[in-house]
Write a protein that holds these residues in place. Structure first.
Motif, PDB file in Angstrom:
ATOM      1  N   UNK A  76      18.385  30.629 -45.322  1.00  0.00           N
ATOM      2  CA  UNK A  76      17.474  30.993 -44.883  1.00  0.00           C
ATOM      3  C   UNK A  76      17.525  31.883 -43.371  1.00  0.00           C
ATOM      4  N   UNK A  77      18.110  31.093 -42.627  1.00  0.00           N
ATOM      5  CA  UNK A  77      18.440  31.562 -41.090  1.00  0.00           C
ATOM      6  C   UNK A  77      19.166  33.067 -41.208  1.00  0.00           C
ATOM      7  N   UNK A  78      20.370  32.742 -41.996  1.00  0.00           N
ATOM      8  CA  UNK A  78      21.070  34.088 -42.039  1.00  0.00           C
ATOM      9  C   UNK A  78      20.576  35.193 -42.848  1.00  0.00           C
ATOM     10  N   UNK A  79      20.120  34.769 -43.944  1.00  0.00           N
ATOM     11  CA  UNK A  79      19.399  36.035 -44.639  1.00  0.00           C
ATOM     12  C   UNK A  79      18.094  36.533 -44.096  1.00  0.00           C
ATOM     13  N   UNK A  80      17.408  35.695 -43.370  1.00  0.00           N
ATOM     14  CA  UNK A  80      16.424  36.442 -42.461  1.00  0.00           C
ATOM     15  C   UNK A  80      16.882  37.205 -41.081  1.00  0.00           C
ATOM     16  N   UNK A  81      18.070  36.841 -40.848  1.00  0.00           N
ATOM     17  CA  UNK A  81      18.580  37.458 -39.525  1.00  0.00           C
ATOM     18  C   UNK A  81      19.584  38.662 -40.201  1.00  0.00           C
ATOM     19  N   UNK A  82      19.500  38.958 -41.458  1.00  0.00           N
ATOM     20  CA  UNK A  82      20.411  40.019 -41.904  1.00  0.00           C
ATOM     21  C   UNK A  82      21.843  39.860 -41.871  1.00  0.00           C
ATOM     22  N   UNK A  83      22.215  38.517 -41.712  1.00  0.00           N
ATOM     23  CA  UNK A  83      23.693  38.480 -41.578  1.00  0.00           C
ATOM     24  C   UNK A  83      24.185  38.431 -43.238  1.00  0.00           C
ATOM     25  N   UNK A  84      23.496  37.717 -44.155  1.00  0.00           N
ATOM     26  CA  UNK A  84      23.846  37.722 -45.447  1.00  0.00           C
ATOM     27  C   UNK A  84      22.822  38.277 -46.347  1.00  0.00           C
ATOM     28  N   UNK A  85      23.041  38.712 -47.653  1.00  0.00           N
ATOM     29  CA  UNK A  85      22.028  39.088 -48.439  1.00  0.00           C
ATOM     30  C   UNK A  85      20.845  38.454 -48.895  1.00  0.00           C
ATOM     31  N   UNK A  86      19.703  38.871 -49.299  1.00  0.00           N
ATOM     32  CA  UNK A  86      18.559  38.173 -49.553  1.00  0.00           C
ATOM     33  C   UNK A  86      18.892  37.436 -50.888  1.00  0.00           C
ATOM     34  N   UNK A  87      19.919  37.528 -51.633  1.00  0.00           N
ATOM     35  CA  UNK A  87      20.068  36.922 -52.734  1.00  0.00           C
ATOM     36  C   UNK A  87      20.240  35.276 -52.556  1.00  0.00           C
ATOM     37  N   UNK A  88      20.494  34.981 -51.159  1.00  0.00           N
ATOM     38  CA  UNK A  88      20.804  33.634 -50.639  1.00  0.00           C
ATOM     39  C   UNK A  88      19.358  32.949 -50.674  1.00  0.00           C
ATOM     40  N   UNK A  89      18.234  33.682 -50.546  1.00  0.00           N
ATOM     41  CA  UNK A  89      17.156  32.996 -50.575  1.00  0.00           C
ATOM     42  C   UNK A  89      16.496  32.515 -51.719  1.00  0.00           C
ATOM     43  N   UNK A  90      17.303  33.078 -53.125  1.00  0.00           N
ATOM     44  CA  UNK A  90      17.159  32.537 -54.372  1.00  0.00           C
ATOM     45  C   UNK A  90      17.829  31.123 -54.275  1.00  0.00           C
ATOM     46  N   UNK A  91      19.018  31.163 -53.783  1.00  0.00           N
ATOM     47  CA  UNK A  91      19.955  29.682 -53.439  1.00  0.00           C
ATOM     48  C   UNK A  91      18.943  28.742 -52.891  1.00  0.00           C
ATOM     49  N   UNK A  92      18.262  29.294 -51.679  1.00  0.00           N
ATOM     50  CA  UNK A  92      17.416  28.252 -50.991  1.00  0.00           C
ATOM     51  C   UNK A  92      16.267  27.889 -51.700  1.00  0.00           C
ATOM     52  N   UNK A  93      15.821  28.518 -52.607  1.00  0.00           N
ATOM     53  CA  UNK A  93      14.742  27.971 -53.474  1.00  0.00           C
ATOM     54  C   UNK A  93      15.108  27.002 -54.665  1.00  0.00           C
ATOM     55  N   UNK A  94      16.388  27.435 -55.063  1.00  0.00           N
ATOM     56  CA  UNK A  94      17.092  26.363 -55.858  1.00  0.00           C
ATOM     57  C   UNK A  94      17.381  25.117 -55.300  1.00  0.00           C
ATOM     58  N   UNK A  95      17.693  24.997 -53.682  1.00  0.00           N
ATOM     59  CA  UNK A  95      18.106  23.723 -53.200  1.00  0.00           C
ATOM     60  C   UNK A  95      16.801  22.942 -53.064  1.00  0.00           C
ATOM     61  N   UNK A  96      15.890  23.860 -52.773  1.00  0.00           N
ATOM     62  CA  UNK A  96      14.490  23.065 -52.337  1.00  0.00           C
ATOM     63  C   UNK A  96      14.000  22.563 -53.672  1.00  0.00           C
ATOM     64  N   UNK A  97      14.005  23.069 -54.846  1.00  0.00           N
ATOM     65  CA  UNK A  97      13.837  22.395 -56.184  1.00  0.00           C
ATOM     66  C   UNK A  97      14.464  21.278 -56.369  1.00  0.00           C
ATOM     67  N   UNK A  98      15.847  21.366 -55.986  1.00  0.00           N
ATOM     68  CA  UNK A  98      16.873  20.121 -56.279  1.00  0.00           C
ATOM     69  C   UNK A  98      16.406  19.111 -55.324  1.00  0.00           C
ATOM     70  N   UNK A  99      16.029  19.198 -54.000  1.00  0.00           N
ATOM     71  CA  UNK A  99      15.358  18.209 -53.168  1.00  0.00           C
ATOM     72  C   UNK A  99      14.068  17.602 -53.850  1.00  0.00           C
ATOM     73  N   UNK A 100      13.144  18.351 -54.338  1.00  0.00           N
ATOM     74  CA  UNK A 100      11.974  17.866 -54.911  1.00  0.00           C
ATOM     75  C   UNK A 100      12.165  16.859 -56.005  1.00  0.00           C
ATOM     76  N   UNK A 101      13.130  17.469 -56.864  1.00  0.00           N
ATOM     77  CA  UNK A 101      13.794  16.401 -58.078  1.00  0.00           C
ATOM     78  C   UNK A 101      14.287  15.455 -57.728  1.00  0.00           C
ATOM     79  N   UNK A 102      14.946  15.381 -56.339  1.00  0.00           N
ATOM     80  CA  UNK A 102      15.399  13.997 -56.138  1.00  0.00           C
ATOM     81  C   UNK A 102      14.261  12.990 -55.902  1.00  0.00           C
ATOM     82  N   UNK A 103      13.392  13.474 -55.061  1.00  0.00           N
ATOM     83  CA  UNK A 103      12.052  12.746 -54.756  1.00  0.00           C
ATOM     84  C   UNK A 103      11.331  12.324 -55.809  1.00  0.00           C
ATOM     85  N   UNK A 104      11.268  13.387 -56.904  1.00  0.00           N
ATOM     86  CA  UNK A 104      10.393  12.968 -58.136  1.00  0.00           C
ATOM     87  C   UNK A 104      11.145  12.084 -58.901  1.00  0.00           C
ATOM     88  N   UNK A 105      12.611  11.926 -59.043  1.00  0.00           N
ATOM     89  CA  UNK A 105      13.326  11.160 -59.627  1.00  0.00           C
ATOM     90  C   UNK A 105      13.127   9.623 -59.174  1.00  0.00           C
TER      91      UNK A 105
END
Length: 110
Positions: A76-105
């Motif tokens: 999020x930090x580096x994508x929003x500061x235009x250091x890396x491509x915005x595609x990394x925001x999709x990875x951030x969304x996937x990682x968020x889902x992963x954390x939610x699944x840990x808590x759901x489990x």
């Protein structure tokens, strides 16, 4: 699930660097890309092994959640500061889902 996702994304640059760079953007330090990829691959393999063997300890859970949280912050930090491509925001969304699944489990086990 996280172990498989991390293992696949970790080995991708080793298997086909050109497609990885085409999707994620140019890199200045390929050695650093390979370093991170190696770590993600190994951690993914450990998480996958623990899940398949049904030996998910508190330490494994914290590794999964902590690693995902760290990647969210970087993505999020580096994508929003235009250091890396915005595609990394999709990875951030996937990682968020992963954390939610840990808590759901955890809730599912109670």
């Amino acid at each position: 699930m996280q172990g498989l996702y991390w293992f696949i994304t970790g080995v991708w640059p080793f298997l086909h660097l050109q497609s990885f760079i085409w999707i994620t953007g140019p890199k200045q330090d390929i050695w650093l890309l390979y370093t991170v990829a190696a770590l993600i691959t190994v951690i993914g393999g450990v998480l996958l092994s623990a899940g398949l063997r049904q030996r998910v300890t508190l330490e494994i859970k914290m590794l999964g959640i902590g690693g995902a949280a760290g990647l969210i912050g970087i993505d999020v930090y580096y994508a929003l500061n235009d250091v890396i491509r915005d595609i990394y925001l999709l990875d951030a969304a996937a990682e968020t889902l992963i954390i939610l699944l840990w808590f759901w489990a955890d809730r599912k086990r109670l």
